[in-house]
Enzyme design. Structure first.
Site, PDB file in Angstrom:
ATOM      1  N   GLU A 142       0.826  -1.210   0.000  1.00 54.67           N
ATOM      2  CA  GLU A 142       0.000   0.000   0.000  1.00 54.67           C
ATOM      3  C   GLU A 142       0.864   1.266   0.000  1.00 54.67           C
ATOM      4  OE1 GLU A 142      -2.988  -0.301  -0.686  1.00 54.67           O
ATOM      5  OE2 GLU A 142      -3.191  -2.441  -0.297  1.00 54.67           O
ATOM      6  N   GLU A 218      -0.941  -2.639  -9.860  1.00 53.33           N
ATOM      7  CA  GLU A 218      -0.831  -3.669  -8.835  1.00 53.33           C
ATOM      8  C   GLU A 218       0.513  -4.380  -8.915  1.00 53.33           C
ATOM      9  OE1 GLU A 218      -2.758  -4.275  -6.207  1.00 53.33           O
ATOM     10  OE2 GLU A 218      -3.881  -2.527  -6.903  1.00 53.33           O
TER      11      GLU A 218
END
Length: 289
Positions: A142, A218
């Site tokens: 993150e 991602e």
């Protein structure tokens, strides 16, 4: 609450777009002035994505029930803050807000309008079932999103896509109205029907572009996570997520693209997935070494 958030967001978009168009002297598109049409579409196209970006932290807190850790009450919360602080320092960003949201499934997300004013949150389920190394890897993933500026880039891409969907839909609507239906008295019903139909079709096609970028980011965030927490820990965290695939994900639709655990069902069309399959992400990390 979600309905109120939706209405408030759309009201803000309309207000900002209307003021901007007034200042630019482009109230609406008329005639064949494609320059004005492009400006008109760009204002509305970017207004929605940028308003959503600027209020993303607030909306994330409201929609997921995230509780921000301002003063740690337990040693687990203390560890969470210290870990995020360390990872942020290594990534070269200002420490984001840190929160926990009540969900049984293992998930986490990052959001915020810039890399130095972000929010990183993890689910209660992830904290309870994942090992410290796996939680650290998830946090590193993150933090990677934040350091890469993925939230801003995704908003800009969405704005560009919105602009051209509106632009070409209105050109198609004008063509149908004026050329096919031979309407010479302003914008007829044919214009509005054709424009709406074109927006639906182009919007679906354009969403594949946004989802392609979402999948690319991602992989980049996984690489950042591996650099910050170690490849073995990052792979281990993804494998744990893979082992929990039967647990349904209940992230709000507006937050799905921001969670580490996004697309899980093979039945979904690959082009419309916000996340690559976990096995592909694991394979990419193992090939990276």
């Amino acid at each position: 609450m979600r309905i109120l958030l939706f209405l408030a967001t759309n009201l803000a978009v309309l207000l900002i777009a209307s003021i901007t168009l007034k200042l630019l002297g482009v109230d609406r598109f008329t005639g064949q002035n494609y320059g004005n049409l492009l400006i008109y579409c760009a204002v509305f196209g970017f207004a929605g994505s940028l308003v959503s970006l600027f209020i993303s932290k607030w909306m994330a807190k409201m929609s997921t029930g995230t509780e921000i850790i301002s003063q740690p009450r337990t040693r687990h919360e203390q560890w969470l803050l210290q870990t995020v602080e360390q990872l942020s320092r290594e990534a070269g960003i200002k420490m984001p807000e840190v929160g926990i949201f009540p969900a049984y499934e293992a998930n986490a997300f990052a959001t915020g309008w810039n890399r130095n004013d972000a929010l990183v949150a993890v689910s209660q389920g992830l904290l309870e079932r994942f090992s410290p190394d796996e939680v650290r890897a998830v946090l590193a993933h993150e933090i990677g999103h934040v350091a890469n500026g993925d939230m801003v880039t995704l908003a800009l891409i969405q704005g560009v896509v919105n602009t051209f969907v509106m632009f070409f839909a209105r050109i198609f609507g004008t063509f149908v109205d004026k050329v096919v239906l031979k309407n010479e008295e302003g914008e007829g019903i044919g214009y509005f029907i054709a424009t709406i139909a074109a927006e639906l079709v182009l919007g679906i096609l354009a969403s594949t572009i946004v989802m392609w970028f979402s999948r690319r980011r991602e992989f980049r965030a996984d690489e950042a996570g591996a650099q910050l927490a170690g490849t073995r820990s990052m792979v281990g965290a993804l494998q744990r997520l893979q082992a929990e695939q039967e647990i349904p994900v209940h992230m709000p639709d507006t937050m799905t693209a921001f969670g580490i655990n996004g697309a899980k069902k093979a039945s979904l069309a690959a082009l419309f997935m916000s996340h690559p399959p976990l096995e592909e992400r694991i394979r990419a990390l193992l090939q990276r070494g």
